[in-house]
Design a protein around this motif. Structure first.
Motif, PDB file in Angstrom:
ATOM      1  N   PHE A 223       6.159 -12.080   7.150  1.00  0.00           N
ATOM      2  CA  PHE A 223       5.345 -12.204   5.933  1.00  0.00           C
ATOM      3  C   PHE A 223       5.719 -11.109   4.941  1.00  0.00           C
ATOM      4  CE2 PHE A 223       1.832 -11.125   3.187  1.00  0.00           C
ATOM      5  CZ  PHE A 223       1.366 -12.353   2.757  1.00  0.00           C
ATOM      6  N   ILE A 224       5.852  -9.892   5.435  1.00  0.00           N
ATOM      7  CA  ILE A 224       6.231  -8.772   4.563  1.00  0.00           C
ATOM      8  C   ILE A 224       7.604  -9.026   3.946  1.00  0.00           C
ATOM      9  CG2 ILE A 224       6.746  -6.297   4.472  1.00  0.00           C
ATOM     10  CD1 ILE A 224       3.775  -6.948   4.935  1.00  0.00           C
ATOM     11  N   LYS A 225       8.532  -9.483   4.759  1.00  0.00           N
ATOM     12  CA  LYS A 225       9.893  -9.749   4.299  1.00  0.00           C
ATOM     13  C   LYS A 225       9.915 -10.796   3.199  1.00  0.00           C
ATOM     14  CE  LYS A 225      14.413 -11.248   6.048  1.00  0.00           C
ATOM     15  NZ  LYS A 225      15.158 -11.706   7.249  1.00  0.00           N
ATOM     16  N   GLU A 226       9.085 -11.806   3.337  1.00  0.00           N
ATOM     17  CA  GLU A 226       9.074 -12.911   2.388  1.00  0.00           C
ATOM     18  C   GLU A 226       8.283 -12.589   1.122  1.00  0.00           C
ATOM     19  OE1 GLU A 226      10.185 -16.417   0.775  1.00  0.00           O
ATOM     20  OE2 GLU A 226      10.895 -15.582   2.677  1.00  0.00           O
ATOM     21  N   ASN A 227       7.207 -11.819   1.259  1.00  0.00           N
ATOM     22  CA  ASN A 227       6.275 -11.653   0.145  1.00  0.00           C
ATOM     23  C   ASN A 227       6.194 -10.248  -0.454  1.00  0.00           C
ATOM     24  OD1 ASN A 227       4.679 -14.390   0.164  1.00  0.00           O
ATOM     25  ND2 ASN A 227       4.810 -13.759   2.302  1.00  0.00           N
ATOM     26  N   LEU A 228       6.530  -9.230   0.316  1.00  0.00           N
ATOM     27  CA  LEU A 228       6.377  -7.859  -0.176  1.00  0.00           C
ATOM     28  C   LEU A 228       7.675  -7.064  -0.104  1.00  0.00           C
ATOM     29  CD1 LEU A 228       2.893  -7.022   1.386  1.00  0.00           C
ATOM     30  CD2 LEU A 228       3.394  -7.842  -0.911  1.00  0.00           C
ATOM     31  N   ASN A 229       8.774  -7.776  -0.096  1.00  0.00           N
ATOM     32  CA  ASN A 229      10.097  -7.170  -0.108  1.00  0.00           C
ATOM     33  C   ASN A 229      10.392  -6.692  -1.527  1.00  0.00           C
ATOM     34  OD1 ASN A 229      12.823  -6.540  -0.007  1.00  0.00           O
ATOM     35  ND2 ASN A 229      13.382  -8.380   1.148  1.00  0.00           N
ATOM     36  N   ILE A 230      10.703  -5.419  -1.677  1.00  0.00           N
ATOM     37  CA  ILE A 230      10.895  -4.857  -3.018  1.00  0.00           C
ATOM     38  C   ILE A 230      12.046  -5.524  -3.760  1.00  0.00           C
ATOM     39  CG2 ILE A 230      12.518  -2.988  -2.431  1.00  0.00           C
ATOM     40  CD1 ILE A 230      10.771  -1.186  -4.266  1.00  0.00           C
ATOM     41  N   GLU A 231      12.990  -6.090  -3.030  1.00  0.00           N
ATOM     42  CA  GLU A 231      14.126  -6.752  -3.672  1.00  0.00           C
ATOM     43  C   GLU A 231      13.719  -8.066  -4.342  1.00  0.00           C
ATOM     44  OE1 GLU A 231      17.204  -7.206  -0.817  1.00  0.00           O
ATOM     45  OE2 GLU A 231      17.621  -5.058  -0.677  1.00  0.00           O
ATOM     46  N   LYS A 232      12.570  -8.592  -3.936  1.00  0.00           N
ATOM     47  CA  LYS A 232      12.103  -9.851  -4.527  1.00  0.00           C
ATOM     48  C   LYS A 232      11.019  -9.636  -5.583  1.00  0.00           C
ATOM     49  CE  LYS A 232      13.071 -12.637  -0.409  1.00  0.00           C
ATOM     50  NZ  LYS A 232      12.535 -13.601   0.563  1.00  0.00           N
ATOM     51  N   ASN A 233      10.331  -8.512  -5.503  1.00  0.00           N
ATOM     52  CA  ASN A 233       9.244  -8.235  -6.438  1.00  0.00           C
ATOM     53  C   ASN A 233       9.725  -7.341  -7.559  1.00  0.00           C
ATOM     54  OD1 ASN A 233       7.655  -9.737  -4.800  1.00  0.00           O
ATOM     55  ND2 ASN A 233       6.417  -8.065  -4.022  1.00  0.00           N
ATOM     56  N   ILE A 234      10.328  -7.966  -8.558  1.00  0.00           N
ATOM     57  CA  ILE A 234      10.910  -7.233  -9.682  1.00  0.00           C
ATOM     58  C   ILE A 234      10.314  -7.747 -10.983  1.00  0.00           C
ATOM     59  CG2 ILE A 234      13.033  -6.755 -10.966  1.00  0.00           C
ATOM     60  CD1 ILE A 234      14.566  -7.098  -8.358  1.00  0.00           C
ATOM     61  N   TYR A 235       9.939  -6.814 -11.854  1.00  0.00           N
ATOM     62  CA  TYR A 235       9.518  -7.191 -13.203  1.00  0.00           C
ATOM     63  C   TYR A 235      10.555  -6.649 -14.178  1.00  0.00           C
ATOM     64  CZ  TYR A 235       7.062  -7.449 -17.609  1.00  0.00           C
ATOM     65  OH  TYR A 235       6.731  -7.722 -18.916  1.00  0.00           O
ATOM     66  N   LEU A 236      11.177  -7.538 -14.914  1.00  0.00           N
ATOM     67  CA  LEU A 236      12.214  -7.139 -15.859  1.00  0.00           C
ATOM     68  C   LEU A 236      11.610  -6.855 -17.231  1.00  0.00           C
ATOM     69  CD1 LEU A 236      15.124  -9.611 -15.074  1.00  0.00           C
ATOM     70  CD2 LEU A 236      14.969  -7.200 -14.484  1.00  0.00           C
ATOM     71  N   CYS A 237      11.734  -5.607 -17.663  1.00  0.00           N
ATOM     72  CA  CYS A 237      11.315  -5.253 -19.013  1.00  0.00           C
ATOM     73  C   CYS A 237      12.408  -5.681 -19.987  1.00  0.00           C
ATOM     74  CB  CYS A 237      11.108  -3.742 -19.121  1.00  0.00           C
ATOM     75  SG  CYS A 237       9.840  -3.092 -18.021  1.00  0.00           S
ATOM     76  N   GLU A 238      12.032  -5.816 -21.241  1.00  0.00           N
ATOM     77  CA  GLU A 238      13.046  -6.096 -22.249  1.00  0.00           C
ATOM     78  C   GLU A 238      13.972  -4.888 -22.347  1.00  0.00           C
ATOM     79  OE1 GLU A 238      11.303  -7.106 -25.934  1.00  0.00           O
ATOM     80  OE2 GLU A 238      10.221  -8.838 -25.162  1.00  0.00           O
TER      81      GLU A 238
ATOM     82  N   LYS B  11     -12.540  -1.981  10.264  1.00  0.00           N
ATOM     83  CA  LYS B  11     -12.262  -3.335   9.799  1.00  0.00           C
ATOM     84  C   LYS B  11     -11.601  -4.169  10.899  1.00  0.00           C
ATOM     85  CE  LYS B  11     -14.073  -2.893   5.719  1.00  0.00           C
ATOM     86  NZ  LYS B  11     -15.196  -3.720   5.266  1.00  0.00           N
ATOM     87  N   GLN B  12     -10.302  -4.439  10.762  1.00  0.00           N
ATOM     88  CA  GLN B  12      -9.650  -5.359  11.700  1.00  0.00           C
ATOM     89  C   GLN B  12      -8.196  -4.972  11.939  1.00  0.00           C
ATOM     90  OE1 GLN B  12     -10.069  -9.431  10.306  1.00  0.00           O
ATOM     91  NE2 GLN B  12     -12.160  -9.095   9.607  1.00  0.00           N
ATOM     92  N   VAL B  13      -7.635  -5.543  12.992  1.00  0.00           N
ATOM     93  CA  VAL B  13      -6.194  -5.482  13.202  1.00  0.00           C
ATOM     94  C   VAL B  13      -5.551  -6.460  12.230  1.00  0.00           C
ATOM     95  CG1 VAL B  13      -4.317  -5.879  14.848  1.00  0.00           C
ATOM     96  CG2 VAL B  13      -6.501  -4.929  15.647  1.00  0.00           C
ATOM     97  N   ILE B  14      -4.448  -6.059  11.602  1.00  0.00           N
ATOM     98  CA  ILE B  14      -3.751  -6.974  10.697  1.00  0.00           C
ATOM     99  C   ILE B  14      -3.011  -8.034  11.515  1.00  0.00           C
ATOM    100  CG2 ILE B  14      -1.988  -7.203   8.911  1.00  0.00           C
ATOM    101  CD1 ILE B  14      -4.432  -5.732   7.956  1.00  0.00           C
ATOM    102  N   THR B  15      -3.309  -9.296  11.231  1.00  0.00           N
ATOM    103  CA  THR B  15      -2.668 -10.420  11.909  1.00  0.00           C
ATOM    104  C   THR B  15      -2.275 -11.460  10.864  1.00  0.00           C
ATOM    105  OG1 THR B  15      -4.709 -11.709  12.190  1.00  0.00           O
ATOM    106  CG2 THR B  15      -4.205 -10.053  13.891  1.00  0.00           C
ATOM    107  N   THR B  16      -1.674 -12.542  11.331  1.00  0.00           N
ATOM    108  CA  THR B  16      -1.292 -13.610  10.401  1.00  0.00           C
ATOM    109  C   THR B  16      -2.518 -14.268   9.769  1.00  0.00           C
ATOM    110  OG1 THR B  16      -1.175 -15.092  12.312  1.00  0.00           O
ATOM    111  CG2 THR B  16       0.892 -14.132  11.541  1.00  0.00           C
TER     112      THR B  16
END
Length: 302
Positions: A198-213, A152-157
């Motif tokens: 990009f990873i820090k802004e979009n795929l940081n586990i501290e930001k990607n949280i789903y709160l269950c009831e 495929k490709q090198v990952i770039t912006t």
């Protein structure tokens, strides 16, 4: 009976929805994310010399690993070295394939490892698919998607957002021939810092949280139900004991059967009590867990 089903991509959610005929409102897409506090690089010098390919060495990944070996083989750098991390039933075939290349003396098969973070950190270029790409990008390494069938490709912006949306599987990327891909790695300045941001802004586990009831468990009701079961078993036990006393003169076979029934009831009572202890220990573990306390605390604030 799940209240919510989480998929790491729209494609994954769609597959599960169609495969198991589940209502769409039950799905939430939560992209594969990473803990940046755990995945930190101490090796910031990137000479594009040390390569690592991380993959299962199975039939499913056979062509993918061969793509990586072919790419490394034509890469023009006298100090290059490739370490292949992973194991599987195709390892022997791939070792033979590696030995057939002109760079055979620079290809090493490490086998399976539980120390992938340190291995990524020690290298400059990471070849692979899926989660491996995310880990490489988080550690500011050059990440190369080697594809399942074609390179495929090198990952770039330019392509990182597309790949993040599909879990870095490379399915939506155009294939690139080996020669062109090698030249890109050799000659282009691949900005690993921008990829990291990009990873820090979009795929940081501290930001990607789903709160269950918050989970609400009625201990009183649970206790009552278990008590009723035990009470019924105790009543059956007493009834059987009475039958044994009242029928001392009955046939020995019948008496033996009653005794066996009594033993069975006693065992059932014991099993229910053990199951009760197990359930309450598990519930207590949930309530005492750090994750539950954090999520429940956030839910109360919200």
């Amino acid at each position: 009976n799940a209240s919510k089903i989480i998929g790491i991509s729209k494609e994954a959610a769609k597959y599960v929805k169609e495969r198991y005929i589940i209502n769409e409102e039950k799905f939430t897409v939560l992209k594969n994310s990473i803990n940046l506090n755990e995945y930190k690089s101490s090796n910031n010098e990137n000479k594009k010399e040390k390569w690592v390919l991380i993959s299962r060495l199975s039939n499913e990944k056979l062509q993918s690993v061969k793509n990586g070996i072919d790419l490394f083989d034509i890469y023009n750098n006298p100090n290059k070295i490739l370490t292949i991390v992973g194991d599987g039933d195709k390892r022997e075939d791939l070792e033979k394939y590696g030995k057939s290349k002109k760079s055979k003396d620079k290809i090493k098969f490490l086998g399976a490892s539980n120390n992938v973070k340190d291995i990524i950190d020690a290298n400059d270029i990471v070849l692979g698919l899926d989660r491996v790409m995310l880990e490489a990008l988080a550690m500011k390494k050059i990440a190369v998607l080697i594809g399942y069938d074609n390179p495929k490709q090198v990952i770039t912006t330019k392509n990182i957002e597309l790949e993040a949306n599909e879990g870095f599987c490379g399915e939506s990327l155009e294939s690139t021939d080996i020669e062109t891909l090698a030249k890109v790695i050799e000659n282009e300045n691949i900005n690993v810092e921008d990829n990291y941001e990009f990873i820090k802004e979009n795929l940081n586990i501290e930001k990607n949280i789903y709160l269950c009831e918050p989970i609400k468990i009625d201990y009183t009701q649970a206790n009552l139900q278990i008590f009723k079961v035990i009470q019924k078993l105790q009543e059956d036990k007493i009834k059987l004991q009475k039958e044994i006393i009242d029928f001392k003169n009955i046939d020995n076979n019948e008496l033996e059967k009653l005794k066996q029934d009594l033993d069975k009831k006693e065992q059932e009572i014991k099993s229910v009590n053990e199951e009760k202890e197990k359930i309450f220990n598990e519930l207590q573990s949930v309530y005492n867990s750090k994750r539950y306390k954090i999520v429940n605390g956030i839910a109360k604030i919200l």
